[in-house]
Design a protein around this motif. Structure first.
Motif, PDB file in Angstrom:
ATOM      1  N   ALA A 251       0.720  -1.157  -0.082  1.00  0.00           N
ATOM      2  CA  ALA A 251       0.058   0.195  -0.029  1.00  0.00           C
ATOM      3  C   ALA A 251       0.893   1.209   0.111  1.00  0.00           C
ATOM      4  N   ASP A 252       2.026   1.368   0.571  1.00  0.00           N
ATOM      5  CA  ASP A 252       2.990   2.240   0.458  1.00  0.00           C
ATOM      6  C   ASP A 252       3.643   2.471  -0.590  1.00  0.00           C
ATOM      7  N   GLY A 253       3.566   1.650  -1.717  1.00  0.00           N
ATOM      8  CA  GLY A 253       4.220   1.865  -3.020  1.00  0.00           C
ATOM      9  C   GLY A 253       5.529   0.975  -2.794  1.00  0.00           C
ATOM     10  N   ARG A 254       5.872   0.533  -1.837  1.00  0.00           N
ATOM     11  CA  ARG A 254       7.074  -0.262  -2.001  1.00  0.00           C
ATOM     12  C   ARG A 254       6.939  -1.939  -1.999  1.00  0.00           C
ATOM     13  N   PHE A 255       8.026  -2.579  -2.477  1.00  0.00           N
ATOM     14  CA  PHE A 255       7.881  -3.932  -2.836  1.00  0.00           C
ATOM     15  C   PHE A 255       8.256  -4.920  -1.944  1.00  0.00           C
ATOM     16  N   SER A 256       7.984  -6.115  -2.212  1.00  0.00           N
ATOM     17  CA  SER A 256       8.457  -7.163  -1.507  1.00  0.00           C
ATOM     18  C   SER A 256       8.406  -8.458  -2.281  1.00  0.00           C
ATOM     19  N   ILE A 257       9.589  -9.298  -2.061  1.00  0.00           N
ATOM     20  CA  ILE A 257       9.825 -10.402  -2.706  1.00  0.00           C
ATOM     21  C   ILE A 257      10.079 -11.648  -1.886  1.00  0.00           C
ATOM     22  N   ARG A 258       9.909 -12.905  -2.166  1.00  0.00           N
ATOM     23  CA  ARG A 258      10.377 -14.265  -1.393  1.00  0.00           C
ATOM     24  C   ARG A 258      10.829 -15.049  -2.388  1.00  0.00           C
ATOM     25  N   SER A 259      11.854 -15.989  -2.050  1.00  0.00           N
ATOM     26  CA  SER A 259      12.503 -16.972  -2.716  1.00  0.00           C
ATOM     27  C   SER A 259      12.559 -18.145  -1.929  1.00  0.00           C
ATOM     28  N   HIS A 260      11.844 -19.270  -2.285  1.00  0.00           N
ATOM     29  CA  HIS A 260      12.012 -20.657  -1.484  1.00  0.00           C
ATOM     30  C   HIS A 260      13.222 -21.500  -2.295  1.00  0.00           C
ATOM     31  N   LEU A 261      14.134 -21.988  -1.206  1.00  0.00           N
ATOM     32  CA  LEU A 261      15.103 -23.032  -1.571  1.00  0.00           C
ATOM     33  C   LEU A 261      14.877 -24.297  -1.019  1.00  0.00           C
ATOM     34  N   ARG A 262      14.303 -25.345  -1.746  1.00  0.00           N
ATOM     35  CA  ARG A 262      14.332 -26.644  -1.288  1.00  0.00           C
ATOM     36  C   ARG A 262      15.573 -27.254  -0.793  1.00  0.00           C
ATOM     37  N   LEU A 263      15.666 -28.024   0.535  1.00  0.00           N
ATOM     38  CA  LEU A 263      16.520 -28.573   1.005  1.00  0.00           C
ATOM     39  C   LEU A 263      16.171 -29.945   1.434  1.00  0.00           C
ATOM     40  N   SER A 264      17.138 -30.838   1.418  1.00  0.00           N
ATOM     41  CA  SER A 264      16.677 -32.303   2.269  1.00  0.00           C
ATOM     42  C   SER A 264      17.714 -32.218   3.346  1.00  0.00           C
ATOM     43  N   LEU A 265      17.700 -33.358   4.241  1.00  0.00           N
ATOM     44  CA  LEU A 265      18.248 -33.218   5.302  1.00  0.00           C
ATOM     45  C   LEU A 265      19.815 -33.356   5.128  1.00  0.00           C
ATOM     46  N   ILE A 266      20.460 -34.158   4.016  1.00  0.00           N
ATOM     47  CA  ILE A 266      21.461 -34.142   3.598  1.00  0.00           C
ATOM     48  C   ILE A 266      22.267 -33.123   3.144  1.00  0.00           C
ATOM     49  N   ASP A 267      21.520 -32.054   2.341  1.00  0.00           N
ATOM     50  CA  ASP A 267      21.974 -30.847   2.211  1.00  0.00           C
ATOM     51  C   ASP A 267      22.630 -29.888   3.135  1.00  0.00           C
ATOM     52  N   PHE A 268      21.693 -30.059   4.395  1.00  0.00           N
ATOM     53  CA  PHE A 268      22.027 -29.203   5.547  1.00  0.00           C
ATOM     54  C   PHE A 268      23.003 -29.816   6.689  1.00  0.00           C
ATOM     55  N   LEU A 269      24.064 -30.113   6.224  1.00  0.00           N
ATOM     56  CA  LEU A 269      25.276 -30.798   7.251  1.00  0.00           C
ATOM     57  C   LEU A 269      25.714 -29.659   7.837  1.00  0.00           C
ATOM     58  N   PRO A 270      26.656 -29.852   8.895  1.00  0.00           N
ATOM     59  CA  PRO A 270      27.233 -28.893   9.620  1.00  0.00           C
ATOM     60  C   PRO A 270      28.379 -28.457   8.573  1.00  0.00           C
ATOM     61  N   GLY A 271      28.589 -27.202   8.671  1.00  0.00           N
ATOM     62  CA  GLY A 271      29.608 -26.522   7.936  1.00  0.00           C
ATOM     63  C   GLY A 271      29.159 -26.032   6.243  1.00  0.00           C
ATOM     64  N   VAL A 272      28.159 -26.367   5.859  1.00  0.00           N
ATOM     65  CA  VAL A 272      27.553 -26.110   4.848  1.00  0.00           C
ATOM     66  C   VAL A 272      27.227 -24.806   4.737  1.00  0.00           C
ATOM     67  N   VAL A 273      27.372 -24.006   4.015  1.00  0.00           N
ATOM     68  CA  VAL A 273      26.701 -22.237   4.184  1.00  0.00           C
ATOM     69  C   VAL A 273      26.127 -22.279   2.799  1.00  0.00           C
ATOM     70  N   PHE A 274      25.013 -21.666   3.049  1.00  0.00           N
ATOM     71  CA  PHE A 274      23.865 -21.198   1.961  1.00  0.00           C
ATOM     72  C   PHE A 274      24.101 -19.510   1.784  1.00  0.00           C
ATOM     73  N   THR A 275      23.913 -19.031   0.496  1.00  0.00           N
ATOM     74  CA  THR A 275      24.023 -17.817   0.324  1.00  0.00           C
ATOM     75  C   THR A 275      22.924 -17.248  -0.349  1.00  0.00           C
ATOM     76  N   CYS A 276      21.923 -16.366   0.064  1.00  0.00           N
ATOM     77  CA  CYS A 276      21.015 -15.674  -0.672  1.00  0.00           C
ATOM     78  C   CYS A 276      21.488 -14.430  -1.169  1.00  0.00           C
ATOM     79  N   LYS A 277      21.828 -14.337  -2.825  1.00  0.00           N
ATOM     80  CA  LYS A 277      22.370 -13.379  -3.282  1.00  0.00           C
ATOM     81  C   LYS A 277      21.214 -12.349  -3.871  1.00  0.00           C
ATOM     82  N   VAL A 278      21.000 -11.035  -3.302  1.00  0.00           N
ATOM     83  CA  VAL A 278      19.913 -10.208  -3.654  1.00  0.00           C
ATOM     84  C   VAL A 278      20.405  -9.181  -4.612  1.00  0.00           C
TER      85      VAL A 278
END
Length: 305
Positions: A251-278
């Motif tokens: 309503a204020d003229g500003r925008f919003s957006i969302r991005s969904h990244l699907r993961l499995s349990l194996i993907d989310f191991l300790p030490g693995v870093v995921f980066t969202c680049k906007v």
């Protein structure tokens, strides 16, 4: 009886097909009927041409005209061939893509017009810059596409000059049905406000990790709407299994957006870093996240225009 009706189709110069006059018949009550059938090209009919049947009789000294077209339908039964609901369309207009906004070249800026409705083949799309009609130059229009929900979409692309765009001139797109005098319009111009997005990552809770889960990257309170989101693993491997929404205007003229990244349990191991680049017109921001429970880090990288 001297009754000799003459049937003629008008306008004669525009009729490219043949007409045939049927036999004169008389009913039990003494009424006389004469028929004439006109065959026209499908393209002539669908383009909205009006065909008029003129009946005259010298003995009665009278002439009668009846007209029909794809828009008017049958004037006798009042059967409207093109219903009013099919003459309505929603119009959306989107500004130049991100790479053009960030470019310093004085090239054309691509504006996109989207029509949503029914039977869009009967619609025309026109463009204006500061309310001045624009020619077909630098305009490309796609054929309508049908969708499973029964609607159609049609896109038109207009290349406005970078000079006009950066001068904050208003670019408008109008969709109009061939049978209607009413058009449906949307406008856009270069935003005078350049607001960077606020970026957050929503991570799954510990209980959610036992089932399918995802990371959600949120970007909000930004303008203009052109923005791009990509995902990386360990800073180098670009990921593909994600879905990003279209920017939504608040309503204020500003925008919003969302991005969904699907993961499995194996993907989310300790030490693995995921980066969202906007990437926005104002700057690029990287948001890193490792495992649930650990602190995420933000590394903003500014790219000045």
């Amino acid at each position: 009886s001297g009754f000799d009706p003459q049937i003629k189709w008008l306008p004669e110069l525009q009729i490219s097909s043949s007409s045939t006059k049927g036999a004169i018949t008389m009913s039990a009550d003494g009424r006389v009927a004469v028929t004439s059938r006109l065959q026209v090209l499908r393209s002539d009919w669908q383009s909205g041409n009006v065909f008029t049947c003129e009946v005259s009789d010298k003995s009665l000294n009278t002439t009668v005209n009846k007209s029909i077209s794809v828009c008017s339908g049958n004037p006798t039964t009042l059967n409207i061939i093109t219903p009013a609901s099919s003459q309505i369309a929603e119009v959306y207009v989107h500004g130049p893509p991100l790479q053009q906004l960030r470019s310093k070249e004085k090239a054309l800026m691509n504006i996109t017009c989207l029509l949503v409705g029914h039977n869009l083949k009967d619609f025309s799309i026109s463009w204006k810059v500061d309310n001045s009609e624009y020619s077909r130059q630098n305009v490309h229009q796609q054929q309508p596409k049908s969708h499973s929900n029964g609607t159609e979409t049609m896109q038109s692309f207009f290349g406005v000059s970078a000079e006009d765009w950066h001068a904050y001139k208003q670019v408008s797109c109008e969709g109009k049905h061939q049978c209607s005098n009413k058009g449906y319009e949307a406008q856009i111009s270069k935003s005078r406000d350049l607001l960077p997005p606020t970026v957050k990552i929503i991570q799954p809770t510990a209980s959610e990790m036992s089932s399918s889960n995802e990371l959600v990257c949120l970007a909000f309170d930004f303008t203009p709407e052109a923005i791009n989101i990509t995902w990386f693993r360990d800073g180098t491997s670009e990921l593909r299994d994600y879905n990003t929404s279209e920017p939504q205007r608040g309503a204020d003229g500003r925008f919003s957006i969302r991005s969904h990244l699907r993961l499995s349990l194996i993907d989310f191991l300790p030490g693995v870093v995921f980066t969202c680049k906007v990437t926005h017109a104002s700057f690029t921001k990287l948001l890193n996240l490792s495992r649930p429970g650990k602190t995420s880090s933000i590394h903003p990288v500014f790219s000045r225009r």
